[in-house]
Design an enzyme around this catalytic site. Sequence first.
Site, PDB file in Angstrom:
ATOM      1  N   LYS A   1      45.188 -15.953  15.231  1.00 46.55           N
ATOM      2  CA  LYS A   1      44.504 -16.668  14.158  1.00 46.55           C
ATOM      3  C   LYS A   1      43.970 -15.623  13.182  1.00 46.55           C
ATOM      4  O   LYS A   1      42.993 -14.938  13.448  1.00 46.55           O
ATOM      5  CB  LYS A   1      43.331 -17.491  14.687  1.00 46.55           C
ATOM      6  CG  LYS A   1      42.827 -18.451  13.609  1.00 46.55           C
ATOM      7  CD  LYS A   1      41.360 -18.761  13.714  1.00 46.55           C
ATOM      8  CE  LYS A   1      40.457 -17.769  13.082  1.00 46.55           C
ATOM      9  NZ  LYS A   1      40.546 -17.648  11.605  1.00 46.55           N
TER      10      LYS A   1
ATOM     11  N   GLU B   1      40.803 -16.864   7.686  1.00 42.55           N
ATOM     12  CA  GLU B   1      41.147 -17.939   6.749  1.00 42.55           C
ATOM     13  C   GLU B   1      41.126 -17.441   5.314  1.00 42.55           C
ATOM     14  O   GLU B   1      41.714 -18.064   4.418  1.00 42.55           O
ATOM     15  CB  GLU B   1      40.181 -19.122   6.920  1.00 42.55           C
ATOM     16  CG  GLU B   1      38.701 -18.812   6.764  1.00 42.55           C
ATOM     17  CD  GLU B   1      38.040 -18.319   8.053  1.00 42.55           C
ATOM     18  OE1 GLU B   1      38.685 -17.567   8.818  1.00 42.55           O
ATOM     19  OE2 GLU B   1      36.867 -18.685   8.278  1.00 42.55           O
TER      20      GLU B   1
ATOM     21  N   GLY C   1      36.235  -8.420  14.101  1.00 43.21           N
ATOM     22  CA  GLY C   1      35.457  -9.090  13.066  1.00 43.21           C
ATOM     23  C   GLY C   1      34.011  -8.665  13.152  1.00 43.21           C
ATOM     24  O   GLY C   1      33.695  -7.590  13.660  1.00 43.21           O
ATOM     25  N   GLY C   2      33.127  -9.519  12.676  1.00 43.41           N
ATOM     26  CA  GLY C   2      31.710  -9.171  12.600  1.00 43.41           C
ATOM     27  C   GLY C   2      30.981  -9.341  13.934  1.00 43.41           C
ATOM     28  O   GLY C   2      31.463 -10.028  14.841  1.00 43.41           O
TER      29      GLY C   2
ATOM     30  N   GLY D   1      31.636 -12.329  16.526  1.00 47.12           N
ATOM     31  CA  GLY D   1      32.316 -11.705  17.666  1.00 47.12           C
ATOM     32  C   GLY D   1      31.574 -11.934  18.974  1.00 47.12           C
ATOM     33  O   GLY D   1      32.181 -12.260  19.998  1.00 47.12           O
TER      34      GLY D   1
ATOM     35  N   GLU E   1      36.284  -5.846  18.717  1.00 41.70           N
ATOM     36  CA  GLU E   1      36.214  -4.735  17.756  1.00 41.70           C
ATOM     37  C   GLU E   1      35.313  -5.218  16.637  1.00 41.70           C
ATOM     38  O   GLU E   1      35.728  -6.045  15.821  1.00 41.70           O
ATOM     39  CB  GLU E   1      37.607  -4.406  17.209  1.00 41.70           C
ATOM     40  CG  GLU E   1      38.581  -3.887  18.241  1.00 41.70           C
ATOM     41  CD  GLU E   1      38.245  -2.497  18.745  1.00 41.70           C
ATOM     42  OE1 GLU E   1      37.609  -1.720  18.010  1.00 41.70           O
ATOM     43  OE2 GLU E   1      38.594  -2.200  19.898  1.00 41.70           O
TER      44      GLU E   1
ATOM     45  N   CYS F   1      35.593  -1.248   8.169  1.00 41.12           N
ATOM     46  CA  CYS F   1      34.639  -1.206   9.288  1.00 41.12           C
ATOM     47  C   CYS F   1      34.118   0.204   9.518  1.00 41.12           C
ATOM     48  O   CYS F   1      32.984   0.388   9.947  1.00 41.12           O
ATOM     49  CB  CYS F   1      35.295  -1.748  10.549  1.00 41.12           C
ATOM     50  SG  CYS F   1      36.853  -0.963  10.933  1.00 41.12           S
TER      51      CYS F   1
ATOM     52  N   GLU G   1      25.305  -3.594   8.205  1.00 42.51           N
ATOM     53  CA  GLU G   1      26.618  -3.351   7.609  1.00 42.51           C
ATOM     54  C   GLU G   1      26.707  -4.190   6.325  1.00 42.51           C
ATOM     55  O   GLU G   1      26.651  -5.417   6.380  1.00 42.51           O
ATOM     56  CB  GLU G   1      27.694  -3.800   8.598  1.00 42.51           C
ATOM     57  CG  GLU G   1      29.096  -3.539   8.128  1.00 42.51           C
ATOM     58  CD  GLU G   1      30.147  -4.097   9.085  1.00 42.51           C
ATOM     59  OE1 GLU G   1      29.995  -5.247   9.544  1.00 42.51           O
ATOM     60  OE2 GLU G   1      31.114  -3.384   9.363  1.00 42.51           O
TER      61      GLU G   1
HETATM   62  P1  NAD Z   1      34.180 -12.522  10.761  1.00 41.75           P
HETATM   63  O1  NAD Z   1      33.512 -12.203  12.050  1.00 41.75           O
HETATM   64  O2  NAD Z   1      33.524 -13.421   9.812  1.00 41.75           O
HETATM   65  O3  NAD Z   1      35.615 -13.181  11.046  1.00 41.75           O
HETATM   66  C1  NAD Z   1      36.567 -12.507  11.837  1.00 41.75           C
HETATM   67  C2  NAD Z   1      37.507 -13.541  12.431  1.00 41.75           C
HETATM   68  O4  NAD Z   1      36.777 -14.332  13.381  1.00 41.75           O
HETATM   69  C3  NAD Z   1      38.060 -14.527  11.410  1.00 41.75           C
HETATM   70  O5  NAD Z   1      39.408 -14.807  11.739  1.00 41.75           O
HETATM   71  C4  NAD Z   1      37.187 -15.742  11.609  1.00 41.75           C
HETATM   72  O6  NAD Z   1      37.797 -16.940  11.222  1.00 41.75           O
HETATM   73  C5  NAD Z   1      36.962 -15.698  13.111  1.00 41.75           C
HETATM   74  N1  NAD Z   1      35.779 -16.406  13.604  1.00 41.75           N
HETATM   75  C6  NAD Z   1      34.602 -16.624  12.967  1.00 41.75           C
HETATM   76  N2  NAD Z   1      33.768 -17.300  13.780  1.00 41.75           N
HETATM   77  C7  NAD Z   1      34.409 -17.488  14.946  1.00 41.75           C
HETATM   78  C8  NAD Z   1      34.070 -18.116  16.181  1.00 41.75           C
HETATM   79  N3  NAD Z   1      32.877 -18.691  16.388  1.00 41.75           N
HETATM   80  N4  NAD Z   1      34.977 -18.087  17.178  1.00 41.75           N
HETATM   81  C9  NAD Z   1      36.166 -17.498  17.018  1.00 41.75           C
HETATM   82  N5  NAD Z   1      36.555 -16.929  15.863  1.00 41.75           N
HETATM   83  C10 NAD Z   1      35.687 -16.906  14.844  1.00 41.75           C
HETATM   84  O7  NAD Z   1      34.530 -11.119  10.120  1.00 41.75           O
HETATM   85  P2  NAD Z   1      35.179 -10.847   8.693  1.00 41.75           P
HETATM   86  O8  NAD Z   1      34.118 -11.095   7.677  1.00 41.75           O
HETATM   87  O9  NAD Z   1      36.491 -11.517   8.596  1.00 41.75           O
HETATM   88  O10 NAD Z   1      35.487  -9.282   8.787  1.00 41.75           O
HETATM   89  C11 NAD Z   1      34.546  -8.308   8.533  1.00 41.75           C
HETATM   90  C12 NAD Z   1      34.011  -7.745   9.833  1.00 41.75           C
HETATM   91  O11 NAD Z   1      35.075  -7.250  10.630  1.00 41.75           O
HETATM   92  C13 NAD Z   1      33.096  -6.565   9.600  1.00 41.75           C
HETATM   93  O12 NAD Z   1      31.956  -6.670  10.409  1.00 41.75           O
HETATM   94  C14 NAD Z   1      33.941  -5.371  10.010  1.00 41.75           C
HETATM   95  O13 NAD Z   1      33.225  -4.249  10.413  1.00 41.75           O
HETATM   96  C15 NAD Z   1      34.740  -5.959  11.124  1.00 41.75           C
HETATM   97  N6  NAD Z   1      35.930  -5.153  11.374  1.00 41.75           N
HETATM   98  C16 NAD Z   1      35.950  -4.356  12.481  1.00 41.75           C
HETATM   99  C17 NAD Z   1      37.047  -3.536  12.715  1.00 41.75           C
HETATM  100  C18 NAD Z   1      37.100  -2.623  13.907  1.00 41.75           C
HETATM  101  O14 NAD Z   1      38.129  -2.023  14.130  1.00 41.75           O
HETATM  102  N7  NAD Z   1      36.049  -2.491  14.685  1.00 41.75           N
HETATM  103  C19 NAD Z   1      38.121  -3.561  11.826  1.00 41.75           C
HETATM  104  C20 NAD Z   1      38.065  -4.390  10.716  1.00 41.75           C
HETATM  105  C21 NAD Z   1      36.957  -5.192  10.495  1.00 41.75           C
END
Ligand code: NAD
Length: 502
Positions: free
Chosen positions: A179, A182, A232-233, A237, A254, A293, A396
């Site tokens: 997934k 979005e 993700g965040g 996460g 991650e 990130c 962040e």
């Molecule tokens: P986000 O957490 O908002 O979303 C990430 C993904 O999780 C999306 O696909 C989103 O739809 C999904 N998601 C959101 N809520 C969820 C839930 N309750 N259950 C399951 N899935 C859910 O993050 P973002 O804004 O898309 O990305 C930015 C973040 O990603 C930053 O914090 C960045 O540091 C992190 N990031 C980390 C790395 C790494 O390697 N550590 C790499 C890239 C980005």
Amino acid sequence: MSASETIHVDGVWLPAASGDTREVLDPADATIIQLVAEGGAQDADAAVAAAARAFDGGAGVWPRTPVAERAALLRRVADLLQRDREEIALIESRDTGKTLEEGRVDVDDVTNAFRYFADVVTNESGGRVVDAGSADVHSVVVHEPVGVCALITPWNYPLLQASWKIAPALAAGNTFVIKPSEVTPLSTVHLIRLLVAAGLPAGVANLVTGAGVPVGARLAEHPDVDLFSFTGGLVSGTKAGQAAVAGAKKIALELGGKNPNVVFADACATEEGFDTAVDQALNAAFIHSGQVCSAGARLIIEESVRDRFVTELARRAERIKLGRGTEDGVECGPLVSQQQLDKVEAYVASALAEGARLRCGGARPEPSEVRPATGYFYPPTVLDGCHREMTVVREETFGPILTVETFTTEDEAVALANDTEYGLAGAVFSADTARARRVAARLRHGTVWINDYHPYLPQAEWGGFGKSGIGRELGPTGLDEYRESKHIYENLRPAPVRWFAG
Ligand code: NAD
């Protein structure tokens, strides 16, 4: 396949079961690039069922496909990525806002990751024989795929984050449901097409476009998902991770980072050293408008060189060419969304309210030929006079904001650099090799660069200490995340053990 049939289940492209769609926007002008399927829990369930059949079922032979064939498929995907390099770079640039050149670099990096995991599994032995202490026992530890993997990715590096999960998952023999974010799903749709073109059997790779809730949340809790890998965040996460752990799945998270870039005065003692350190600090903080990130968002600089360094840094930051990522000469694209723009503006406002000094940026730029008024542009912003109590230093921001803190001793530099709940990446710039290595050894971060910022290698693990996550991607550990170890103990001379008298 019509444009909005972006759900891929069991080898078939589908619209959402609900018929819902979502507009994917170009962040440079907020126009619609494409409508995609807005999947829901029902689509997630169908995708998991397909992945489970492909893992367990008669036709689903992927887990038992010889390693050489799995590796050959990954290499074909790598070749197809290179074939479509320009097309994918354009998709990624329009979807995320990054420059075309950044998009090309992503395609090349991802190609290397597919080739790397193909090589690793090809060169491995089939198992590890262990000495059971008896000539009558053959004892071997083998690796097996985990099963159905749910892969969740963020919007900033969609193709790259998807590939860091898909390549090892397939190399290890798993099936999966991905997934993507979005906000930026388009390059993942293209990647799945390439997997199909490379000959991956139906049901092995499934894709559900849609929101975190309900699609990601459903995958996290689904009883037939064996492994949940999330990038993700921190907030989403940990929430999703809790749901996955409640079902005793294997998990990998991650998450975010708040990454220090430590610059010692000795790194700036020569003109060449100064130029390099300033240039690298710019790159650390502002590439992809800071939506990275591992962005070096905290400049931690020795007090004696601060004025000269920050003045030159701000001068160069102001000259960064901001515009639509597909335009020639543009060096930084827009932020990904209105939401991200609002967040960045709020962080700058809070920093100024808390006493930071604005050295450059800090306000939305004037529209121009390469910068439509409707785009989400925000300029590189340098905030001097920051300290660790400030929100902008602790959290962040995920935008083009560089904060400046100073130190006078090596211990102080290390303490500042480690003073974060995260621990993803960081750098130290010093002309004194012993000092640079000493400091690197003391940094509590998953990747540490010395006299450089941002490079990573597919053969080296990537991941975070602290709240930057659980587990590692890339490298041998990145493959092991997708495997179970199994010990097979074979008694070559079976005989009663007579533990019980009988
Ligand atoms: P986000 O957490 O908002 O979303 C990430 C993904 O999780 C999306 O696909 C989103 O739809 C999904 N998601 C959101 N809520 C969820 C839930 N309750 N259950 C399951 N899935 C859910 O993050 P973002 O804004 O898309 O990305 C930015 C973040 O990603 C930053 O914090 C960045 O540091 C992190 N990031 C980390 C790395 C790494 O390697 N550590 C790499 C890239 C980005």
